[in-house]
Scaffold this active site. Structure first.
Site, PDB file in Angstrom:
ATOM      1  CD  GLU A 197      -5.124   5.145   3.160  1.00 52.06           C
ATOM      2  OE1 GLU A 197      -5.857   4.386   2.488  1.00 52.06           O
ATOM      3  OE2 GLU A 197      -4.015   5.556   2.755  1.00 52.06           O
ATOM      4  CG  HIS A 238      -1.716   1.226   1.378  1.00 52.73           C
ATOM      5  ND1 HIS A 238      -1.406   2.175   2.337  1.00 52.73           N
ATOM      6  CD2 HIS A 238      -2.798   1.700   0.703  1.00 52.73           C
ATOM      7  CE1 HIS A 238      -2.260   3.176   2.247  1.00 52.73           C
ATOM      8  NE2 HIS A 238      -3.117   2.922   1.271  1.00 52.73           N
ATOM      9  CD  GLU A 256      -2.848   2.457  -3.593  1.00 53.49           C
ATOM     10  OE1 GLU A 256      -3.418   3.565  -3.521  1.00 53.49           O
ATOM     11  OE2 GLU A 256      -3.210   1.458  -2.922  1.00 53.49           O
ATOM     12  CG  HIS A 257      -0.205   6.196  -0.665  1.00 54.07           C
ATOM     13  ND1 HIS A 257      -0.746   7.277  -0.007  1.00 54.07           N
ATOM     14  CD2 HIS A 257      -1.104   5.190  -0.503  1.00 54.07           C
ATOM     15  CE1 HIS A 257      -1.911   6.951   0.534  1.00 54.07           C
ATOM     16  NE2 HIS A 257      -2.139   5.673   0.255  1.00 54.07           N
TER      17      HIS A 257
END
Length: 459
Positions: free
Chosen positions: A159, A79, A82-83
């Site tokens: 997040e 993740h 991904e950012h």
């Protein structure tokens, strides 16, 4: 799944050099477009569905990597990466990437799951070359610079905090841990505060290099597209990045395995001061490759898939104990989960759980009625078609099918498989799945005497 392969190009050129291999997997019908797949010599797969009647295209690149590919120390790396792929390449800054798609009124995003990651852009058909160039540049040329890693760390920690503040979301992570424990599938996709803080730029770069090889990628496009043009544009972008140098490479195969979930009767409680208590009562489900998944889908729909479902009627309509109550299934390559979710006042937790447990037990022992099964089949067939009415959903189906099954199934085939489910098959699945001893995950402000009684629910 079953693919329909109609045509194949030559595997080698006249000089004996490896060339792209193209197949028509599904011929277009009145309700669906033509699906084609090209496999480039570097192992990159490109799958498109052509729909000349629309003016948009959704273009995506899927990576065969998810949080289950992480070690405990790398939890959250997929993740995180991904950012970072949005933060800039040698050709574009982070602002350039977002501004390019914004300037043509497009949408761009990405998501990370437990077994795959997807990056996509939805644009007008005339702007598809731009979307291809931008997304391919991100996937092949991300810099993953130290300053970007440090800057984005704060975003990801926010997040995680946002998820922690939403108990209706957080309870699903808790249930995965309840059922799967401290395993890659049981850990949160986002990682934890400790693991995210421990990730270094070098670790993330190694992860990027290992898992974003063309053999691990699937390119998908759905909408008003010309397959040959998409292949040429994607191939040019990857070759310019030097990503197709290994001409003998072959795509990775779909995941496989036979992992079993042996958890039974486990209870996890996070006692928090929330207005509602959020509960998931569930048990092992089915792997996504299990042939009985069609019957499982019908069972799930009848139990908690709509307003006429048993759980909705019993918990909400008849007793007014919850606003949201539903059942769901999650299928992975080698195992699966079945769960019943409800959000209710803490004082009503045991009433809700008793009703849910009683319904599961009753369906396990007595099965569903023929009328319930017929209604669920109709609902599932309708929702399957309605869920594929935009190019984004079609792109998602193409990518997930290619990564998870290595094949494409037409909408008509899916509808036929659902319609062919028999009452006896649904009742057999109900006995096998719902007859298992459940486990329970709860987030909410429960008093000590309430918490002490949770073990009785799964006894």
């Amino acid at each position: 799944m079953t693919s329909r392969t109609h045509t194949t190009t030559a595997r080698t050129s006249s000089e004996g050099r490896a060339v792209a291999r193209t197949q028509t997997l599904l011929k277009g019908t009145a309700g669906a477009g033509t699906v084609r797949r090209t496999t480039l010599p570097g192992g990159l797969r490109i799958v498109t569905e052509t729909l000349p009647s629309v003016r948009s295209v959704t273009f995506g690149i899927w990576a065969h990597v998810g949080s289950r590919d992480e070690t405990p120390a790398l939890n959250g790396a997929t993740h995180y990466l991904e950012h970072l792929l949005f933060k800039g390449t040698e050709r574009r800054s982070a602002l350039d990437i977002s501004a390019a798609i914004d300037a043509v009124g497009g949408e761009m995003n990405a998501f990370t799951a437990k077994e795959y990651t997807c990056y996509y852009a939805r644009v007008l058909d005339t702007d598809l070359p731009l979307a291809i160039d931008v997304v391919c540049d991100m996937l092949t040329g991300s810099l993953v610079e130290a300053e970007d890693v440090d800057a984005e760390r704060g975003v990801i920690l926010e997040e995680i905090a946002m998820t922690e503040d939403d108990p209706g979301d957080c309870v699903h992570d808790l249930f995965a841990h309840t059922m799967l424990g401290d395993t890659p599938l049981g850990r949160p996709v986002l990682g934890t505060v400790d693991t995210v803080n421990a990730l270094t730029p070098e670790r993330i770069r190694r992860f990027y290099k290992k898992h974003y090889d063309p053999t691990h990628l699937v390119v998908t496009a759905a909408g008003n597209v010309d397959h040959a043009k998409v292949v040429r544009q994607v191939r040019r972008a990857f070759e310019q990045a030097g990503a197709l140098d290994r001409t003998d490479a072959v795509p990775v195969a779909p995941r496989s395995g036979s992992r079993g979930i042996r958890t039974a009767g486990r209870v996890d409680l996070l006692n928090r001061k929330t207005e509602q208590a959020h509960v998931i009562l569930g048990m092992p489900g089915m792997a996504r490759t299990d042939d009985r998944r069609w019957a499982m889908g019908v069972l799930n729909t009848a139990l908690g898939g709509g307003m006429s479902s048993r759980l909705f009627q019993e918990v909400r309509e008849k007793r007014g104990l919850a606003y949201s109550v539903y059942s769901y299934t999650s299928g992975f390559a080698d195992c699966g989960l079945f769960g019943v979710y409800a959000g209710c006042r803490p004082s009503q937790v045991h009433d809700v759980l008793k009703i849910c447990r009683d319904e599961l037990d009753q369906v396990a022992s007595q099965g569903l009625t023929d009328d319930e099964i017929r209604r669920a089949i109709g609902q599932l067939r309708g929702s399957t078609v309605l869920g594929l009415e935009d190019t984004g959903a079609l792109m998602h189906r193409l990518g997930k099918s290619e990564l998870c099954w290595g094949e494409q199934m037409s909408v008509d085939e899916m509808l036929a498989r659902i319609a062919a489910v028999t009452p006896d098959e649904v009742r057999e699945v109900a006995r096998d799945v719902l007859g298992a001893r459940p486990s329970l995950s709860v987030i909410g402000a429960l008093k000590d005497r309430q918490a002490a009684r949770l073990d009785d629910v799964v006894a």
